[in-house]
Design a protein around this motif. Structure first.
Motif, PDB file in Angstrom:
ATOM      1  N   ARG A   1     -11.221   1.088   7.522  1.00  0.00           N
ATOM      2  CA  ARG A   1     -11.029   2.506   7.248  1.00  0.00           C
ATOM      3  C   ARG A   1     -11.046   2.747   5.733  1.00  0.00           C
ATOM      4  O   ARG A   1     -11.569   3.740   5.257  1.00  0.00           O
ATOM      5  CB  ARG A   1      -9.691   2.948   7.852  1.00  0.00           C
ATOM      6  CG  ARG A   1      -9.649   4.396   8.282  1.00  0.00           C
ATOM      7  CD  ARG A   1      -8.365   4.702   9.008  1.00  0.00           C
ATOM      8  NE  ARG A   1      -8.425   4.357  10.406  1.00  0.00           N
ATOM      9  CZ  ARG A   1      -7.623   3.495  11.011  1.00  0.00           C
ATOM     10  NH1 ARG A   1      -6.660   2.897  10.339  1.00  0.00           N
ATOM     11  NH2 ARG A   1      -7.760   3.246  12.283  1.00  0.00           N
TER      12      ARG A   1
ATOM     13  N   ALA B   1     -12.786   6.885   8.028  1.00  0.00           N
ATOM     14  CA  ALA B   1     -12.134   6.942   9.331  1.00  0.00           C
ATOM     15  C   ALA B   1     -13.001   7.602  10.401  1.00  0.00           C
ATOM     16  O   ALA B   1     -12.543   7.818  11.506  1.00  0.00           O
ATOM     17  CB  ALA B   1     -10.801   7.680   9.221  1.00  0.00           C
TER      18      ALA B   1
ATOM     19  N   LEU C   1     -16.499   3.615  12.250  1.00  0.00           N
ATOM     20  CA  LEU C   1     -15.359   2.694  12.272  1.00  0.00           C
ATOM     21  C   LEU C   1     -15.420   1.795  13.502  1.00  0.00           C
ATOM     22  O   LEU C   1     -15.004   0.638  13.468  1.00  0.00           O
ATOM     23  CB  LEU C   1     -14.057   3.500  12.253  1.00  0.00           C
ATOM     24  CG  LEU C   1     -12.776   2.692  12.102  1.00  0.00           C
ATOM     25  CD1 LEU C   1     -12.795   1.881  10.811  1.00  0.00           C
ATOM     26  CD2 LEU C   1     -11.555   3.602  12.124  1.00  0.00           C
TER      27      LEU C   1
ATOM     28  N   TYR D   1      -3.999   6.629   3.814  1.00  0.00           N
ATOM     29  CA  TYR D   1      -4.340   5.984   5.071  1.00  0.00           C
ATOM     30  C   TYR D   1      -3.127   5.654   5.900  1.00  0.00           C
ATOM     31  O   TYR D   1      -3.253   5.180   6.998  1.00  0.00           O
ATOM     32  CB  TYR D   1      -5.156   4.725   4.786  1.00  0.00           C
ATOM     33  CG  TYR D   1      -6.454   5.104   4.168  1.00  0.00           C
ATOM     34  CD1 TYR D   1      -6.635   4.984   2.806  1.00  0.00           C
ATOM     35  CD2 TYR D   1      -7.461   5.654   4.932  1.00  0.00           C
ATOM     36  CE1 TYR D   1      -7.799   5.375   2.221  1.00  0.00           C
ATOM     37  CE2 TYR D   1      -8.639   6.045   4.358  1.00  0.00           C
ATOM     38  CZ  TYR D   1      -8.809   5.909   3.008  1.00  0.00           C
ATOM     39  OH  TYR D   1      -9.968   6.307   2.432  1.00  0.00           O
TER      40      TYR D   1
END
Lengths: 265, 336
Positions: free
Chosen positions: B270, B275, B280, B334
């Motif tokens: 990520r 993302a 991903l 994140y």
């Protein structure tokens, strides 16, 4: 107002016996701007969630284009109605343009990739909210006002007739709030979107709306145009506080502002 | 879209790395095999040839498939719970699967279904049971925060760990040792039967996840948000939970509860490629495979000729990584 776009009849909601909404009825015509006002906990957000099928309609009915919202497939509903949620703490780890493209979901195939048309819609939405130069920024690097514009753009990307907004200017300073209202005004411009907005900003609601819905303790205490709202002194009853009318001395023709006063008039 | 345009390069790079790494890992070791000999027609019949075809390549493939399955399971849970710490391993699904497997070992069940042993089936049941409990917790109380979910996962892990200890206690010495060794994780394979069985589960499971990547993109923003964009959140979540139970259950039953891959691999990817789940997904699949195959190679070679269980290697890497995620905390983009 012939043939309401959105029609709510006797809507009630009482999860676990706790009454949140009771017998709320109103309608929204095509191209209308309806603001929902009311004290905290009056059931405004809950009402909005019922309009968009985020909560199941158990009492009464919510109809969109004459059809119960529960009868729509999720994707179909998402092509008719979009929703701008209240700004919450969590910010997803996406870049602006990438995030907007995701909102083309109701038009995309599961394994398909977004096409040129989807990208064009995203670029157009970015231009409408004047955020084109932010397209590659991460959402969490934006200010609250910028982020709110992106979330409104995310609703625009869905290309729906109706946009539902839940307190779009909460946490915004007056200048950014003003910017959001101007943006909503542009979206609503003749031939534009039908808008239902939950708000605490009485003056913005008065300036923008064709009709106002006032909720108090889950009940609709008023539904009608701003002129009737003012003539009936609904504001004082709604918030149990006398409001005062202020005019700008430099601009007597401009819209007056209503603020809670200290004593009864 | 400067960054986004690099994504196909990343995926192509990972794919190339996966192929090269598979080959290198199957050739390297003791004895090392020269790649030129693969072209020798007599190679397959030689002793080294049998080591390559019957032991090393199946093992590398098993590691690759298991790593891919764990990483995809982790990616799904991280998105559904909007938290990189919420993975099948940290929420107790692996422990639940281990408990199921331990019960099957203890009962000495030999019956199988569709080529899967009763240990596999019980591991799947254990995983499904745990996922079911998590699902109920997450659905019944809609306001459940991810922090509470993680604590519930810890509680479930403790519960099943104790249950496993109980089963071990009731077993004889040999059975108990087998369970302990198995709980450390193991990627032994002789021939291609196990890799093929795992692939038979991974491929449809992964396809379903890929099918729902656009949905996952929006679910990561929020359940209500996704629903208002046309995602049938309840159904998607149910399907994904089923797939994750299946993937985790099968991997655990084949290889033991190998931890932390589902947390580390999707999270690192990520950071590298973003993302967006359509990308991903491929990153996690390839990255998870490469990572576990490499960990297993380290495990094989660390104190040769003894083999360190691969679960120890991943946990030694994963424990500090978990702490690092906690310390980085909410300030990070994140940390969801």
């Amino acid at each position: 107002m012939t043939g309401a776009l959105l029609d709510v009849m006797g809507l009630g909601y009482a999860p676990e016996g706790k009454r949140v909404l009771a017998d709320v009825s109103f309608d929204v015509g095509e191209g209308e701007f309806v603001s929902v006002l009311g004290p905290n906990g009056a059931g405004k957000s809950t009402l909005l969630k019922h309009l968009n099928r985020l909560l199941p309609v158990r009492e009464g009915a919510v109809r969109l284009q004459g059809r119960s919202v529960a009868d729509y497939a999720f994707r179909t509903l998402a092509r008719l109605q979009s929703y701008v949620p209240q700004a919450k703490g969590y910010i997803p780890p996406y870049r602006v343009a990438e995030f907007l493209l995701m909102n083309r979901f109701p038009y995309l195939q599961a394994l398909g990739a977004p096409g040129p048309r989807d990208r064009a819609v995203v670029e157009d939405a970015l231009a409408q909210v004047a955020m084109t130069e932010f397209r590659d920024r991460f959402l969490d690097t934006l200010s609250g006002g910028e982020r709110q514009k992106v979330f409104i753009a995310a609703a625009v990307v869905q290309e729906t007739d109706v946009i539902l907004l839940d307190e779009p200017t909460t946490f915004l300073d007056p200048l950014h709030a003003q910017e959001i209202y101007q943006l909503l005004g542009r979206l609503h411009a003749p031939g534009g979107k039908t808008i239902v907005m939950v708000t605490h900003d009485v003056n913005a609601a008065l300036a923008l709306s064709s009709r106002l819905l006032c909720l108090k303790a889950g009940r609709a205490v008023f539904f009608g145009p701003p002129a009737d709202f003012l003539a009936g002194r609904i504001l004082d009853r709604l918030y149990d506080t006398p409001f005062r009318r202020y005019e700008c001395p430099d601009d007597p023709a401009g819209p007056p502002a209503y603020l809670p006063g200290r004593s009864a008039p | 879209m400067k960054r986004a345009s690099r994504r196909p390069l990343w995926i192509a790079g990972l794919l190339a790395t996966a192929l090269v790494v598979t080959l290198i890992l199957a050739l390297a070791g003791t004895p090392a095999i020269s790649p030129a000999r693969l072209l020798d027609p007599a190679f397959a019949g030689s002793a080294d040839g049998r080591i390559f075809w019957q032991l090393r390549l199946p093992r590398v493939l098993l590691g690759f498939l298991a790593g891919a399955a764990l990483a995809i399971g982790g990616m799904v849970f991280q998105a559904v719970f909007r938290n990189p710490l919420a993975t099948p391993f940290t929420l107790g699904v692996s422990t639940g699967a281990s408990f199921g497997a331990a019960v099957a070992v203890k009962l000495g069940l030999v019956a199988g279904l569709l080529g899967f042993s009763s240990v596999s089936l019980f591991a799947f049941l254990g995983a499904a049971l745990t996922v079911g409990i998590i699902y109920l917790l997450a659905t019944v109380k809609q306001e459940f925060s991810t922090e509470v979910m993680l604590l519930a996962g810890v509680a479930l892990s403790f519960l099943f760990s104790s249950a496993i200890l109980l089963v071990q206690y009731l077993s004889d010495f040999t059975g108990s040792y087998q369970m302990v060794r198995w709980l450390m994780g193991d990627l032994n394979a002789v021939g291609f039967q196990r890799p093929l069985q795992l692939a038979a589960v991974l491929l449809p499971g992964a396809l379903v996840v890929r099918w729902l990547c656009l949905d996952l993109n929006l679910i990561l923003v929020g359940d209500d948000f996704a629903r208002s964009r046309g995602v049938d959140v309840r159904r998607v979540r149910l399907v994904l939970f089923g797939v994750v139970s299946l993937l985790t259950g099968v991997v655990v039953s084949f290889c033991g509860p190998i931890g932390f891959i589902g947390m580390m691999v999707p999270h690192i990817l990520r950071l590298l490629i973003g993302a967006e789940h359509r990308w991903l997904f491929w990153g996690s699949l390839l990255g998870g495979g490469i990572f576990l195959a490499c960990c297993d190679w380290v495990a094989r070679g660390l104190i040769f000729p003894a083999e360190v269980p691969v679960g120890i290697i991943t946990a030694l890497l994963g424990g500090p990584f978990f702490l690092w995620l906690l310390i980085r905390g909410r300030s990070s983009r994140y940390f969801m």
